[in-house]
Scaffold this motif. Structure first.
Motif, PDB file in Angstrom:
ATOM      1  N   ARG A 136       0.814  -1.220   0.000  1.00 21.48           N
ATOM      2  CA  ARG A 136       0.000   0.000   0.000  1.00 21.48           C
ATOM      3  C   ARG A 136       0.848   1.271   0.000  1.00 21.48           C
ATOM      4  N   LYS A 137       2.101   1.182   0.493  1.00 20.68           N
ATOM      5  CA  LYS A 137       2.923   2.386   0.617  1.00 20.68           C
ATOM      6  C   LYS A 137       4.306   2.253   0.008  1.00 20.68           C
ATOM      7  N   LEU A 138       4.662   1.069  -0.470  1.00 16.47           N
ATOM      8  CA  LEU A 138       6.006   0.844  -0.981  1.00 16.47           C
ATOM      9  C   LEU A 138       6.017   0.825  -2.504  1.00 16.47           C
ATOM     10  N   ASN A 139       6.932   1.581  -3.085  1.00 13.66           N
ATOM     11  CA  ASN A 139       7.233   1.457  -4.504  1.00 13.66           C
ATOM     12  C   ASN A 139       8.294   0.369  -4.681  1.00 13.66           C
ATOM     13  N   VAL A 140       8.197  -0.390  -5.761  1.00 13.81           N
ATOM     14  CA  VAL A 140       9.178  -1.427  -6.037  1.00 13.81           C
ATOM     15  C   VAL A 140       9.768  -1.206  -7.417  1.00 13.81           C
ATOM     16  N   LYS A 141      11.018  -1.585  -7.539  1.00  9.19           N
ATOM     17  CA  LYS A 141      11.718  -1.504  -8.821  1.00  9.19           C
ATOM     18  C   LYS A 141      12.392  -2.847  -9.091  1.00  9.19           C
ATOM     19  N   SER A 165       9.667  -0.152 -12.930  1.00  9.14           N
ATOM     20  CA  SER A 165       9.228   0.218 -11.579  1.00  9.14           C
ATOM     21  C   SER A 165       7.717   0.078 -11.467  1.00  9.14           C
ATOM     22  N   GLN A 166       7.248  -0.084 -10.233  1.00  5.50           N
ATOM     23  CA  GLN A 166       5.821  -0.213  -9.954  1.00  5.50           C
ATOM     24  C   GLN A 166       5.447   0.628  -8.752  1.00  5.50           C
ATOM     25  N   GLU A 170       0.035  -1.521  -7.959  1.00  2.00           N
ATOM     26  CA  GLU A 170       0.039  -1.565  -9.419  1.00  2.00           C
ATOM     27  C   GLU A 170       0.399  -2.959  -9.923  1.00  2.00           C
ATOM     28  N   SER A 171      -0.163  -3.323 -11.085  1.00  2.00           N
ATOM     29  CA  SER A 171       0.162  -4.575 -11.769  1.00  2.00           C
ATOM     30  C   SER A 171       0.657  -4.256 -13.173  1.00  2.00           C
ATOM     31  N   ARG A 172       1.482  -5.143 -13.703  1.00  2.00           N
ATOM     32  CA  ARG A 172       2.048  -4.943 -15.047  1.00  2.00           C
ATOM     33  C   ARG A 172       2.096  -6.272 -15.770  1.00  2.00           C
ATOM     34  N   LEU A 173       1.579  -6.271 -16.999  1.00  2.00           N
ATOM     35  CA  LEU A 173       1.584  -7.455 -17.851  1.00  2.00           C
ATOM     36  C   LEU A 173       2.672  -7.308 -18.903  1.00  2.00           C
ATOM     37  N   MET A 174       3.439  -8.385 -19.081  1.00  4.98           N
ATOM     38  CA  MET A 174       4.525  -8.392 -20.064  1.00  4.98           C
ATOM     39  C   MET A 174       4.480  -9.698 -20.836  1.00  4.98           C
ATOM     40  N   SER A 175       4.625  -9.587 -22.158  1.00  5.09           N
ATOM     41  CA  SER A 175       4.679 -10.777 -23.004  1.00  5.09           C
ATOM     42  C   SER A 175       6.120 -11.267 -23.084  1.00  5.09           C
ATOM     43  N   VAL A 176       6.303 -12.552 -22.789  1.00  5.95           N
ATOM     44  CA  VAL A 176       7.643 -13.149 -22.766  1.00  5.95           C
ATOM     45  C   VAL A 176       7.685 -14.215 -23.857  1.00  5.95           C
ATOM     46  N   HIS A 177       8.645 -14.058 -24.772  1.00  5.51           N
ATOM     47  CA  HIS A 177       8.793 -14.983 -25.901  1.00  5.51           C
ATOM     48  C   HIS A 177      10.033 -15.843 -25.653  1.00  5.51           C
ATOM     49  N   LEU A 178       9.834 -17.143 -25.528  1.00  5.90           N
ATOM     50  CA  LEU A 178      10.911 -18.091 -25.255  1.00  5.90           C
ATOM     51  C   LEU A 178      11.071 -19.015 -26.460  1.00  5.90           C
ATOM     52  N   ILE A 179      12.289 -19.028 -27.015  1.00  2.00           N
ATOM     53  CA  ILE A 179      12.581 -19.827 -28.205  1.00  2.00           C
ATOM     54  C   ILE A 179      13.663 -20.843 -27.867  1.00  2.00           C
ATOM     55  N   SER A 180      13.398 -22.099 -28.223  1.00  2.58           N
ATOM     56  CA  SER A 180      14.385 -23.177 -28.059  1.00  2.58           C
ATOM     57  C   SER A 180      14.937 -23.513 -29.431  1.00  2.58           C
ATOM     58  N   SER A 181      16.254 -23.439 -29.575  1.00  2.00           N
ATOM     59  CA  SER A 181      16.889 -23.696 -30.868  1.00  2.00           C
ATOM     60  C   SER A 181      18.007 -24.720 -30.689  1.00  2.00           C
ATOM     61  N   LEU A 182      17.766 -25.887 -31.285  1.00  2.00           N
ATOM     62  CA  LEU A 182      18.748 -26.969 -31.274  1.00  2.00           C
ATOM     63  C   LEU A 182      19.248 -27.267 -29.847  1.00  2.00           C
ATOM     64  N   ILE A 183      18.294 -27.498 -28.969  1.00  2.00           N
ATOM     65  CA  ILE A 183      18.598 -27.847 -27.577  1.00  2.00           C
ATOM     66  C   ILE A 183      18.725 -29.362 -27.463  1.00  2.00           C
TER      67      ILE A 183
END
Length: 250
Positions: A136-141, A165-166, A170-183
């Motif tokens: 309620r009172k803390l900002n986070v980075k 930072s938030q 507050e909430s934040r949505l981020m799209s994360v793209h994970l690619i596996s290549s010749l693993i």
């Protein structure tokens, strides 16, 4: 003249008989008779007198070195400062009630899974990462963000995110793209992945490592945050999220 005509001279009377031991007794001085109680008192007083005679005499008191006084004052000031700082920190903690930010994956898509050879995996996964600040009172980075994708405890993809930072609540949505290549995967892991694709339920493990700084005015503190999500998706090319469970801990 005959012997009868010689006048006889009377002999002097002998001295009175006196025993030798009686003379010696009369000549010795009278001895003082001491009772047993008086003898004990005399023996007790003698060591006391000797003990008192050995007591050292006290000299003049020495003055304390000013440096010692100065050091003692500094220690007292430092102790008071620590006590004040501890009380202030406790009051702030009870008032702010800091809470751990939350990492979640509300959506995910499995686009590609195929093998160039029996042991080398190629894959494409996109998931939505949700970062929430419940304070309620803390900002986070978030100063450092690292996302890893695992299948059956085998690392198959890694992605780093940009810091952000938030504000409180507050909430934040981020799209994360994970690619596996010749693993390269072990044979038993390849077999398990193929079975899951055939069953139309592919399970992945998403692990996030974050360096978080919480700020309240001029006060701030940093810590490491670890998020872990287990997700199940349908098979590609249109794999969608079926179930997920996430935990976030410090």
């Amino acid at each position: 003249m005959s012997s009868s005509d010689i006048p006889k001279t009377p002999l002097p009377p002998p001295p009175p008989f006196t025993p030798t031991h009686q003379k010696k007794h009369k000549q010795s001085p009278p001895q003082k008779i001491v009772s047993s109680k008086q003898a004990c008192n005399q023996e007790a007083e003698a060591p006391a007198v000797q003990h008192n005679s050995k007591q050292p005499t006290l000299g003049e008191p020495r003055r304390t070195n000013p440096l010692i006084w100065f050091g003692a004052i500094l220690c007292m000031i430092f102790s008071l400062f620590l006590i004040f700082f501890g009380i202030a920190t406790l009051v702030i903690f009870l008032d702010v009630k800091p809470r751990t930010p939350v990492f979640d994956t509300p959506a995910a898509t499995l686009n590609v899974i195929y093998f160039n050879s029996p042991d080398f995996l190629n894959g494409d996964v996109i998931f939505l990462a949700n970062f929430s600040n419940p304070n309620r009172k803390l900002n986070v980075k978030y100063e450092y963000l690292d996302i890893k994708l695992f299948f059956s405890e085998t690392l198959i993809a890694v992605q780093a995110l940009q810091p952000f930072s938030q504000n409180p609540g507050e909430s934040r949505l981020m799209s994360v793209h994970l690619i596996s290549s010749l693993i390269h995967l072990p044979p038993n892991t390849v077999l398990e992945l193929q079975k899951q694709v055939q069953r139309n339920r592919v399970a992945y493990d998403i692990r996030g490592t974050f360096r978080v700084k919480a700020k309240l005015g001029i006060f701030h503190f940093s810590y490491w945050l670890h998020g872990r999500c287990k997700v199940e998706m349908t098979s590609p090319p249109t794999g969608t999220l079926i179930t997920h469970s996430c935990k976030t801990k410090r």
